[in-house]
Design a protein around this motif. Structure first.
Motif, PDB file in Angstrom:
ATOM      1  N   ALA A 257     -29.333 -44.237  18.271  1.00  0.00           N
ATOM      2  CA  ALA A 257     -28.844 -43.459  17.129  1.00  0.00           C
ATOM      3  C   ALA A 257     -28.577 -42.024  17.530  1.00  0.00           C
ATOM      4  O   ALA A 257     -27.559 -41.431  17.126  1.00  0.00           O
ATOM      5  CB  ALA A 257     -29.864 -43.516  15.993  1.00  0.00           C
ATOM      6  N   GLU A 258     -29.463 -41.457  18.344  1.00  0.00           N
ATOM      7  CA  GLU A 258     -29.282 -40.072  18.766  1.00  0.00           C
ATOM      8  C   GLU A 258     -28.034 -39.917  19.633  1.00  0.00           C
ATOM      9  O   GLU A 258     -27.261 -38.978  19.446  1.00  0.00           O
ATOM     10  CB  GLU A 258     -30.513 -39.606  19.538  1.00  0.00           C
ATOM     11  N   LEU A 259     -27.832 -40.836  20.563  1.00  0.00           N
ATOM     12  CA  LEU A 259     -26.651 -40.756  21.427  1.00  0.00           C
ATOM     13  C   LEU A 259     -25.358 -40.946  20.647  1.00  0.00           C
ATOM     14  O   LEU A 259     -24.370 -40.262  20.901  1.00  0.00           O
ATOM     15  CB  LEU A 259     -26.752 -41.788  22.549  1.00  0.00           C
ATOM     16  N   SER A 260     -25.363 -41.877  19.702  1.00  0.00           N
ATOM     17  CA  SER A 260     -24.137 -42.088  18.927  1.00  0.00           C
ATOM     18  C   SER A 260     -23.828 -40.876  18.062  1.00  0.00           C
ATOM     19  O   SER A 260     -22.671 -40.503  17.909  1.00  0.00           O
ATOM     20  CB  SER A 260     -24.242 -43.352  18.084  1.00  0.00           C
ATOM     21  N   LEU A 261     -24.860 -40.242  17.516  1.00  0.00           N
ATOM     22  CA  LEU A 261     -24.638 -39.032  16.719  1.00  0.00           C
ATOM     23  C   LEU A 261     -24.160 -37.881  17.601  1.00  0.00           C
ATOM     24  O   LEU A 261     -23.257 -37.126  17.215  1.00  0.00           O
ATOM     25  CB  LEU A 261     -25.917 -38.639  15.979  1.00  0.00           C
ATOM     26  N   ALA A 262     -24.717 -37.754  18.804  1.00  0.00           N
ATOM     27  CA  ALA A 262     -24.275 -36.695  19.721  1.00  0.00           C
ATOM     28  C   ALA A 262     -22.832 -36.918  20.143  1.00  0.00           C
ATOM     29  O   ALA A 262     -22.043 -35.967  20.217  1.00  0.00           O
ATOM     30  CB  ALA A 262     -25.191 -36.647  20.935  1.00  0.00           C
ATOM     31  N   LEU A 263     -22.469 -38.170  20.402  1.00  0.00           N
ATOM     32  CA  LEU A 263     -21.082 -38.474  20.772  1.00  0.00           C
ATOM     33  C   LEU A 263     -20.142 -38.158  19.618  1.00  0.00           C
ATOM     34  O   LEU A 263     -19.071 -37.573  19.816  1.00  0.00           O
ATOM     35  CB  LEU A 263     -20.948 -39.941  21.176  1.00  0.00           C
ATOM     36  N   THR A 264     -20.541 -38.503  18.422  1.00  0.00           N
ATOM     37  CA  THR A 264     -19.716 -38.203  17.245  1.00  0.00           C
ATOM     38  C   THR A 264     -19.536 -36.699  17.082  1.00  0.00           C
ATOM     39  O   THR A 264     -18.441 -36.228  16.774  1.00  0.00           O
ATOM     40  CB  THR A 264     -20.364 -38.803  15.992  1.00  0.00           C
ATOM     41  N   SER A 265     -20.595 -35.942  17.303  1.00  0.00           N
ATOM     42  CA  SER A 265     -20.494 -34.482  17.196  1.00  0.00           C
ATOM     43  C   SER A 265     -19.554 -33.919  18.248  1.00  0.00           C
ATOM     44  O   SER A 265     -18.764 -33.009  17.960  1.00  0.00           O
ATOM     45  CB  SER A 265     -21.872 -33.843  17.354  1.00  0.00           C
ATOM     46  N   GLN A 266     -19.626 -34.453  19.457  1.00  0.00           N
ATOM     47  CA  GLN A 266     -18.736 -33.977  20.515  1.00  0.00           C
ATOM     48  C   GLN A 266     -17.278 -34.306  20.204  1.00  0.00           C
ATOM     49  O   GLN A 266     -16.394 -33.476  20.418  1.00  0.00           O
ATOM     50  CB  GLN A 266     -19.135 -34.584  21.862  1.00  0.00           C
ATOM     51  N   VAL A 267     -17.023 -35.493  19.689  1.00  0.00           N
ATOM     52  CA  VAL A 267     -15.651 -35.858  19.323  1.00  0.00           C
ATOM     53  C   VAL A 267     -15.160 -34.950  18.199  1.00  0.00           C
ATOM     54  O   VAL A 267     -14.031 -34.459  18.230  1.00  0.00           O
ATOM     55  CB  VAL A 267     -15.577 -37.344  18.923  1.00  0.00           C
TER      56      VAL A 267
END
Length: 101
Positions: free
Chosen positions: A75-85
């Motif tokens: 969940a943390e990685l997917s949220l971080a990736l979403t923030s970067q995008v």
């Protein structure tokens, strides 16, 4: 416990595609991109809900601590990736707005 990620097949690089080769009109492509983004955001939400559910099961003694760590890291990685995008999209938008016509 690890969910299999769905990826689109990799296409070979042949050069720029025309609109007809890419799959439709610009309106259709915009709609499909919007649908893709919506699916990605739904996936992030699902991962966060999964992490919460696994944490709840851990509190009841029904899950292992490794399951909690895996779910929370996903969940943390997917949220971080979403923030970067999101940050890249905003940067691109601001760069386009600064262009002089």
């Amino acid at each position: 416990m690890i969910n299999q990620m769905s990826l689109f097949p990799v296409r070979p690089a042949h050069g720029p595609e025309t609109v007809e080769q890419a799959g439709g009109t610009p309106a259709e492509m915009t709609r499909s991109f919007g649908d893709y983004l919506q699916q990605a955001l739904n996936g992030v939400g699902a991962m966060e809900q999964n992490a919460s559910a696994v944490t709840d099961r851990f509190m009841l003694g029904q899950a292992d601590v490794s399951d909690v760590m895996i779910a929370s890291q996903q969940a943390e990685l997917s949220l971080a990736l979403t923030s970067q995008v999101r940050n890249k999209v905003i940067d691109a938008y601001q760069e386009i707005m600064r262009m002089q016509m």
